[in-house]
Motif scaffolding. Structure first.
Motif, PDB file in Angstrom:
ATOM      1  N   ASP A   1       0.849  -1.191   0.000  1.00 57.74           N
ATOM      2  CA  ASP A   1       0.000   0.000   0.000  1.00 57.74           C
ATOM      3  C   ASP A   1       0.891   1.249   0.000  1.00 57.74           C
ATOM      4  OD1 ASP A   1      -3.137   0.707   0.937  1.00 57.74           O
ATOM      5  OD2 ASP A   1      -1.628   2.239   1.432  1.00 57.74           O
ATOM      6  N   ILE A   2       0.635   2.157  -0.942  1.00 57.83           N
ATOM      7  CA  ILE A   2       1.440   3.387  -1.003  1.00 57.83           C
ATOM      8  C   ILE A   2       1.079   4.271   0.198  1.00 57.83           C
ATOM      9  CG2 ILE A   2       2.015   5.416  -2.399  1.00 57.83           C
ATOM     10  CD1 ILE A   2       1.174   3.789  -4.868  1.00 57.83           C
TER      11      ILE A   2
ATOM     12  N   HIS B   1       0.442   7.410   2.553  1.00 62.18           N
ATOM     13  CA  HIS B   1      -0.101   8.781   2.446  1.00 62.18           C
ATOM     14  C   HIS B   1      -0.431   9.154   0.998  1.00 62.18           C
ATOM     15  CE1 HIS B   1       0.837   9.259   6.617  1.00 62.18           C
ATOM     16  NE2 HIS B   1       2.135   9.111   6.420  1.00 62.18           N
ATOM     17  N   PHE B   2      -1.035   8.253   0.307  1.00 60.47           N
ATOM     18  CA  PHE B   2      -1.295   8.497  -1.118  1.00 60.47           C
ATOM     19  C   PHE B   2      -2.314   9.623  -1.318  1.00 60.47           C
ATOM     20  CE2 PHE B   2      -3.103   7.359  -5.330  1.00 60.47           C
ATOM     21  CZ  PHE B   2      -1.946   7.545  -6.064  1.00 60.47           C
ATOM     22  N   LYS B   3      -3.178   9.775  -0.344  1.00 60.72           N
ATOM     23  CA  LYS B   3      -4.177  10.862  -0.433  1.00 60.72           C
ATOM     24  C   LYS B   3      -3.469  12.211  -0.580  1.00 60.72           C
ATOM     25  CE  LYS B   3      -8.343  12.563   1.887  1.00 60.72           C
ATOM     26  NZ  LYS B   3      -7.949  13.959   1.677  1.00 60.72           N
TER      27      LYS B   3
ATOM     28  N   ASN C   1      -2.394  12.868  -4.129  1.00 63.53           N
ATOM     29  CA  ASN C   1      -3.541  13.366  -4.914  1.00 63.53           C
ATOM     30  C   ASN C   1      -3.850  14.822  -4.574  1.00 63.53           C
ATOM     31  OD1 ASN C   1      -4.293  11.274  -6.589  1.00 63.53           O
ATOM     32  ND2 ASN C   1      -5.552  10.279  -5.027  1.00 63.53           N
TER      33      ASN C   1
ATOM     34  N   HIS D   1      -5.040  14.487  -9.167  1.00 65.91           N
ATOM     35  CA  HIS D   1      -5.413  13.088  -9.412  1.00 65.91           C
ATOM     36  C   HIS D   1      -4.621  12.479 -10.576  1.00 65.91           C
ATOM     37  CE1 HIS D   1      -8.286   9.691  -9.617  1.00 65.91           C
ATOM     38  NE2 HIS D   1      -8.493  10.016  -8.341  1.00 65.91           N
TER      39      HIS D   1
ATOM     40  N   ASP E   1      -2.436   9.177 -10.569  1.00 67.36           N
ATOM     41  CA  ASP E   1      -2.561   8.055 -11.515  1.00 67.36           C
ATOM     42  C   ASP E   1      -1.186   7.653 -12.061  1.00 67.36           C
ATOM     43  OD1 ASP E   1      -5.225   7.894 -11.188  1.00 67.36           O
ATOM     44  OD2 ASP E   1      -5.788   8.645 -13.174  1.00 67.36           O
TER      45      ASP E   1
ATOM     46  N   ARG F   1      -3.213  -5.240  -9.110  1.00 74.81           N
ATOM     47  CA  ARG F   1      -3.730  -4.090  -8.352  1.00 74.81           C
ATOM     48  C   ARG F   1      -4.965  -4.577  -7.605  1.00 74.81           C
ATOM     49  NH1 ARG F   1      -6.193   1.491 -10.716  1.00 74.81           N
ATOM     50  NH2 ARG F   1      -6.290   2.662  -8.753  1.00 74.81           N
TER      51      ARG F   1
ATOM     52  N   GLY G   1      -7.672   0.637  -5.540  1.00 76.45           N
ATOM     53  CA  GLY G   1      -7.139   1.929  -5.095  1.00 76.45           C
ATOM     54  C   GLY G   1      -5.630   1.995  -5.202  1.00 76.45           C
ATOM     55  N   GLU G   2      -4.991   2.301  -4.052  1.00 73.77           N
ATOM     56  CA  GLU G   2      -3.522   2.393  -4.050  1.00 73.77           C
ATOM     57  C   GLU G   2      -2.924   1.154  -3.392  1.00 73.77           C
ATOM     58  OE1 GLU G   2      -5.268   3.118  -1.679  1.00 73.77           O
ATOM     59  OE2 GLU G   2      -4.232   3.796   0.118  1.00 73.77           O
TER      60      GLU G   2
ATOM     61  N   LYS H   1       1.715  -0.226   8.735  1.00 73.41           N
ATOM     62  CA  LYS H   1       1.234   1.168   8.754  1.00 73.41           C
ATOM     63  C   LYS H   1       1.314   1.718  10.180  1.00 73.41           C
ATOM     64  CE  LYS H   1      -0.410   1.810   4.440  1.00 73.41           C
ATOM     65  NZ  LYS H   1      -0.028   2.878   3.545  1.00 73.41           N
TER      66      LYS H   1
ATOM     67  N   ARG I   1       4.916   3.060   8.831  1.00 72.95           N
ATOM     68  CA  ARG I   1       4.967   2.997   7.349  1.00 72.95           C
ATOM     69  C   ARG I   1       6.389   2.766   6.836  1.00 72.95           C
ATOM     70  NH1 ARG I   1       1.024   6.330   8.947  1.00 72.95           N
ATOM     71  NH2 ARG I   1      -1.053   6.053   8.057  1.00 72.95           N
TER      72      ARG I   1
HETATM   73  N1  LIG Z   1      -5.124   9.113  -8.449  1.00 75.60           N
HETATM   74  C1  LIG Z   1      -5.790   8.072  -7.981  1.00 75.60           C
HETATM   75  N2  LIG Z   1      -6.084   8.011  -6.661  1.00 75.60           N
HETATM   76  C2  LIG Z   1      -6.738   6.936  -6.197  1.00 75.60           C
HETATM   77  C3  LIG Z   1      -7.147   5.898  -7.041  1.00 75.60           C
HETATM   78  N3  LIG Z   1      -7.787   4.964  -6.274  1.00 75.60           N
HETATM   79  C4  LIG Z   1      -7.766   5.414  -5.016  1.00 75.60           C
HETATM   80  N4  LIG Z   1      -7.144   6.612  -4.927  1.00 75.60           N
HETATM   81  C5  LIG Z   1      -6.908   7.484  -3.783  1.00 75.60           C
HETATM   82  O1  LIG Z   1      -6.068   6.842  -2.852  1.00 75.60           O
HETATM   83  C6  LIG Z   1      -6.228   7.523  -1.611  1.00 75.60           C
HETATM   84  C7  LIG Z   1      -6.155   6.549  -0.476  1.00 75.60           C
HETATM   85  O2  LIG Z   1      -6.175   7.279   0.694  1.00 75.60           O
HETATM   86  P1  LIG Z   1      -6.201   6.643   2.130  1.00 75.60           P
HETATM   87  O3  LIG Z   1      -6.995   5.359   2.112  1.00 75.60           O
HETATM   88  O4  LIG Z   1      -6.646   7.692   3.086  1.00 75.60           O
HETATM   89  O5  LIG Z   1      -4.759   6.184   2.414  1.00 75.60           O
HETATM   90  P2  LIG Z   1      -3.396   7.002   2.373  1.00 75.60           P
HETATM   91  O6  LIG Z   1      -3.572   8.452   2.182  1.00 75.60           O
HETATM   92  O7  LIG Z   1      -2.534   6.293   1.371  1.00 75.60           O
HETATM   93  O8  LIG Z   1      -2.848   6.752   3.807  1.00 75.60           O
HETATM   94  P3  LIG Z   1      -2.203   5.457   4.407  1.00 75.60           P
HETATM   95  O9  LIG Z   1      -2.635   4.298   3.557  1.00 75.60           O
HETATM   96  O10 LIG Z   1      -2.729   5.359   5.792  1.00 75.60           O
HETATM   97  O11 LIG Z   1      -0.736   5.645   4.387  1.00 75.60           O
HETATM   98  C8  LIG Z   1      -7.571   8.275  -1.693  1.00 75.60           C
HETATM   99  O12 LIG Z   1      -7.344   9.648  -1.731  1.00 75.60           O
HETATM  100  C9  LIG Z   1      -8.164   7.784  -3.016  1.00 75.60           C
HETATM  101  O13 LIG Z   1      -8.900   8.808  -3.650  1.00 75.60           O
HETATM  102  C10 LIG Z   1      -6.855   6.001  -8.439  1.00 75.60           C
HETATM  103  O14 LIG Z   1      -7.173   5.133  -9.254  1.00 75.60           O
HETATM  104  N5  LIG Z   1      -6.184   7.108  -8.845  1.00 75.60           N
END
Ligand SMILES: Nc1nc2c(ncn2[C@@H]2O[C@H](COP(=O)(O)OP(=O)(O)OP(=O)(O)O)[C@@H](O)[C@H]2O)c(=O)[nH]1
Length: 248
Positions: A117-118, A120-122, A125, A130, A134, A156, A159-160, A231, A235
């Motif tokens: 899992d990546i 802080h991927f949010k 974005n 976005h 991607d 995959r 999500g991330e 996590k 992380r």
């Molecule tokens: N760009 C993009 N974002 C995606 C996609 N699928 C999911 N996401 C984003 O991935 C993010 C996941 O956020 P969180 O579940 O809060 O996790 P996180 O920010 O990675 O935090 P941690 O996992 O706790 O480290 C969200 O903002 C989703 O909108 C996608 O196909 N493309």
């Protein structure tokens, strides 16, 4: 004379009469031969037409069948592939994992799964948009693919979140593989559209298949628990759920 023979008025005792009769037979026979030849020619022409039409029809059928095979291949590809990254999608991952579990049971082989899992991927974005998110997902997927053997599977999960299936691998090697991926991700500059780059990290949960106790759901649950642990511990790390203990 010929006319006389035809009309039957000639004298049958005369040699000319026999000659006339023979000539008539020859003429009739010739006419029959000509008629037969004409008929044969007509049949041959018709047969050729039919054969050509048949060949064209067979070629059309073969073409349609090829198109159908292509469409089926494309459909299968679409049904099993994640459109964004080109990796196997969740459905394909689960199918393959189920098959690998059967293989591990039958041949008493090891099997490991990695849940990635990546981190802080949010934020990626939110900060870069976005589209950049991607791009990071696509590059991350490529990195996963580069890091595994041909017999492994990267997908995959949603999500991330990504998933790697490692058949015929012991725990120690699975941990080394996971950590190699983690380090490669952390050191990788992910390119931005403005020419700059950003770095991301990932957390990885590792679970080994336990033949006597596991099914696919339990295996995935333990990999997920290990990921959650990674996590929680801050992380950018790998954690293991194996034989009832969690380690990192
Ligand atoms: N760009 C993009 N974002 C995606 C996609 N699928 C999911 N996401 C984003 O991935 C993010 C996941 O956020 P969180 O579940 O809060 O996790 P996180 O920010 O990675 O935090 P941690 O996992 O706790 O480290 C969200 O903002 C989703 O909108 C996608 O196909 N493309």
């Amino acid at each position: 004379m010929l006319l006389a023979a035809v009309s039957g008025r000639a004298d049958a005792t005369q040699p000319d009469y026999h000659f006339a009769n023979a000539s008539l037979v020859v003429v009739v026979l010739l006419a029959c031969c000509v008629a037969l030849l004409v008929l044969l020619a007509v049949v041959i022409v018709k047969f050729r037409h039919t054969a050509t039409a048949l060949r064209a029809e067979i070629a059309r059928h073969a073409q349609t069948e090829l198109q159908l095979l292509d469409s089926n291949k494309e459909l299968l590809q679409m049904a099993t592939t994640d459109q964004l990254t080109g990796l196997s999608n969740r459905r394909a991952i689960l199918q393959r994992a189920q098959a690998e579990i059967r293989r591990a049971n039958r041949y008493h082989k090891d099997l490991a799964v990695l849940m990635l899992d990546i981190d802080h991927f949010k934020q990626v974005n939110d900060q870069y948009g976005h589209a950049t998110g991607d791009k990071v997902l696509i590059e991350f997927a490529g990195l996963c693919l580069q890091s595994i053997r041909e017999t492994d599977l990267a997908g995959r999960y949603g999500g991330e979140e990504f998933f790697i299936l490692l058949p015929e691998i012991d725990l120690k090697t699975a941990i080394l593989s996971a950590d190699r991926i983690r380090i490669a991700v952390a050191q990788r500059p992910f390119s931005l559209s403005d020419g700059n780059s950003l770095t991301v990290t990932c957390s990885i949960g590792i679970a080994m298949y336990q033949p006597e106790q596991d099914d696919l759901d339990k295996l995935l649950l333990r990999a997920d628990q290990a990921l959650y642990q990674a996590k929680r511990q801050g992380r950018n790390r790998c954690c293991v759920q194996h034989h009832g203990y969690t380690d990192n």
